[in-house]
Design an enzyme around this catalytic site. Structure first.
Site, mmCIF file in Angstrom:
data_model
loop_
_atom_site.group_PDB
_atom_site.id
_atom_site.type_symbol
_atom_site.label_atom_id
_atom_site.label_comp_id
_atom_site.label_asym_id
_atom_site.label_seq_id
_atom_site.Cartn_x
_atom_site.Cartn_y
_atom_site.Cartn_z
ATOM 1 N N TYR A 32 -39.894 -4.731 8.388
ATOM 2 C CA TYR A 32 -39.599 -4.916 6.970
ATOM 3 C C TYR A 32 -40.152 -3.768 6.145
ATOM 4 C CZ TYR A 32 -44.412 -6.391 5.813
ATOM 5 O OH TYR A 32 -45.769 -6.432 5.604
ATOM 6 N N LYS A 150 -44.310 -1.677 10.863
ATOM 7 C CA LYS A 150 -44.288 -2.668 9.780
ATOM 8 C C LYS A 150 -43.491 -3.883 10.257
ATOM 9 C CE LYS A 150 -44.257 -2.790 4.725
ATOM 10 N NZ LYS A 150 -45.563 -3.412 4.554
ATOM 11 N N GLU A 182 -58.149 -1.240 7.550
ATOM 12 C CA GLU A 182 -57.348 -1.377 6.332
ATOM 13 C C GLU A 182 -57.501 -2.797 5.823
ATOM 14 O OE1 GLU A 182 -53.091 -1.025 6.998
ATOM 15 O OE2 GLU A 182 -53.245 -2.011 8.944
ATOM 16 N N LEU A 206 -51.333 0.647 9.057
ATOM 17 C CA LEU A 206 -49.999 0.941 8.558
ATOM 18 C C LEU A 206 -50.075 2.250 7.761
ATOM 19 C CD1 LEU A 206 -47.132 -0.468 8.329
ATOM 20 C CD2 LEU A 206 -47.760 -0.778 5.943
HETATM 21 N N1 PDD Z 1 -47.949 -4.599 2.451
HETATM 22 N N2 PDD Z 1 -51.405 -2.139 5.228
HETATM 23 C C1 PDD Z 1 -50.835 -3.337 5.399
HETATM 24 C C2 PDD Z 1 -51.275 -4.192 6.544
HETATM 25 C C3 PDD Z 1 -49.841 -3.767 4.490
HETATM 26 O O1 PDD Z 1 -49.245 -4.964 4.663
HETATM 27 C C4 PDD Z 1 -49.482 -2.927 3.397
HETATM 28 C C5 PDD Z 1 -48.444 -3.313 2.387
HETATM 29 C C6 PDD Z 1 -50.121 -1.686 3.263
HETATM 30 C C7 PDD Z 1 -49.784 -0.732 2.153
HETATM 31 O O2 PDD Z 1 -48.568 -0.063 2.402
HETATM 32 P P1 PDD Z 1 -47.649 0.470 1.199
HETATM 33 O O3 PDD Z 1 -48.511 1.317 0.326
HETATM 34 O O4 PDD Z 1 -46.613 1.265 1.873
HETATM 35 O O5 PDD Z 1 -47.129 -0.734 0.499
HETATM 36 C C8 PDD Z 1 -51.074 -1.325 4.209
HETATM 37 C C9 PDD Z 1 -46.783 -4.992 1.686
HETATM 38 C C10 PDD Z 1 -46.851 -4.662 0.241
HETATM 39 C C11 PDD Z 1 -46.463 -6.452 1.983
HETATM 40 O O6 PDD Z 1 -46.578 -6.798 3.147
HETATM 41 O O7 PDD Z 1 -46.076 -7.189 1.080
#
Ligand code: PDD
Length: 288
Positions: A32, A150, A182, A206
């Site tokens: 996703y 992801k 993270e 991620l």
């Molecule tokens: N999540 N690490 C994890 C485990 C995450 O689920 C996310 C973002 C990030 C940040 O990635 P980005 O800057 O590309 O959004 C890091 C999204 C927002 C979610 O699962 O809703």
């Protein structure tokens, strides 16, 4: 009424239907993206599409759409949902196979493509002088070792986030073998001796689109930054801690495990970076 996209159709979200035999439902066999939209304009779209392509390649699933077709899909979805500031969620699964079998369906079946939008909250970075900051806790990183994908299989992240919420925090910062990796749904940064530190990209985190932008903005504005491992001890002693994600942008953590981070208020370097972030966003999307 929210309009969703499902396998070529635009329809009211609560009318969208998939089969219970969909491998996304049965196995979490899908990937996703979450893409912020400001004033109707998707933010860092190229980066999100590249990460989607990487996630799909990593799970050996063909990208069902070209980048142009994704862009057109998002344009229509944004328009049908009234534009403005939104978050686009999209997921691609390995589709609906005739029987439940862990192995990939052979021959392959068409993937399921689902996308919808949701309203986004005003991020802390938009009001650096009045932002209150977030409360976080540390927890053991119990996830698998391909956190760079992801994946929609988010059970560990869900459990960790819930543990944070149950303790009165809004995010868990995860620790594996003594190193902070993270957040359960975010990347993190610390400030140590005036230098910004964030873990390097690896299979254990991620590769956050927001993280990469914050790293770029630090370089552009001569804010010292190092992509390097951060121990649990360094995290706990940090002058500032920030969380980054597409939905929350850049958020200062003011309490970790019940202790104040710095003086317990959003730190000066966070305020500087929040301003750079918002300037960048405005230049790109005219966002307010
Ligand atoms: N999540 N690490 C994890 C485990 C995450 O689920 C996310 C973002 C990030 C940040 O990635 P980005 O800057 O590309 O959004 C890091 C999204 C927002 C979610 O699962 O809703």
């Amino acid at each position: 009424m929210s309009i969703a996209y499902l396998n070529g159709d635009y329809l009211p979200q609560d009318e969208a239907r998939i089969s219970p035999m969909d491998r996304g439902f049965l196995f979490g066999d899908g990937v996703y993206e979450v893409i912020p939209v400001y004033q109707g304009v998707p933010f860092r779209l190229e980066e999100h599409l590249q990460r989607l392509a990487n996630s799909l390649a990593a799970i050996e699933l063909d990208n069902p759409l070209s980048d142009d077709a994704w862009c057109e899909l998002f344009e229509r979805l944004i328009e049908k949902n009234g534009g403005g500031n939104l978050g686009i969620y999209l997921q691609v699964t390995r589709g609906t196979a005739p029987k439940r079998d862990h192995a990939f369906p052979s021959p392959a079946v068409p993937g399921t493509v689902f996308a919808f939008t949701s309203p986004v909250a005003t991020p802390a970075a938009d009001s650096p002088d009045t932002a209150e900051g977030a409360v976080a806790i540390t927890l053991d990183d119990i996830r698998w070792s391909r956190c760079d994908i992801k994946s929609t299989a988010l059970l560990a992240n869900v459990m960790l986030k819930q543990q944070a919420i149950a303790s009165g925090a809004s995010e868990a910062i995860l620790v594996r073998d003594g190193f902070a990796t993270e957040g359960s749904a975010s990347n993190f940064f610390i400030v140590e001796g005036g230098v910004v530190l964030t873990p390097p990209k690896s299979h254990l985190i991620l590769p956050g689109v927001t993280r990469d932008l914050v790293v770029d903005l630090c370089h552009q504005h001569n804010v010292p930054i190092k992509e390097t491992e951060v121990t649990e001890g360094q995290l706990k002693a940090a002058e500032e801690i920030w969380l980054s994600s597409s939905t929350r942008e850049l958020v200062p953590v003011v309490t970790l495990n019940g202790h104040a981070v710095g003086d317990g208020h959003p730190g000066p370097l966070w305020k500087t970076m929040a301003r750079h972030y918002v300037d960048f966003k405005r230049r790109l999307c005219g966002a307010s």
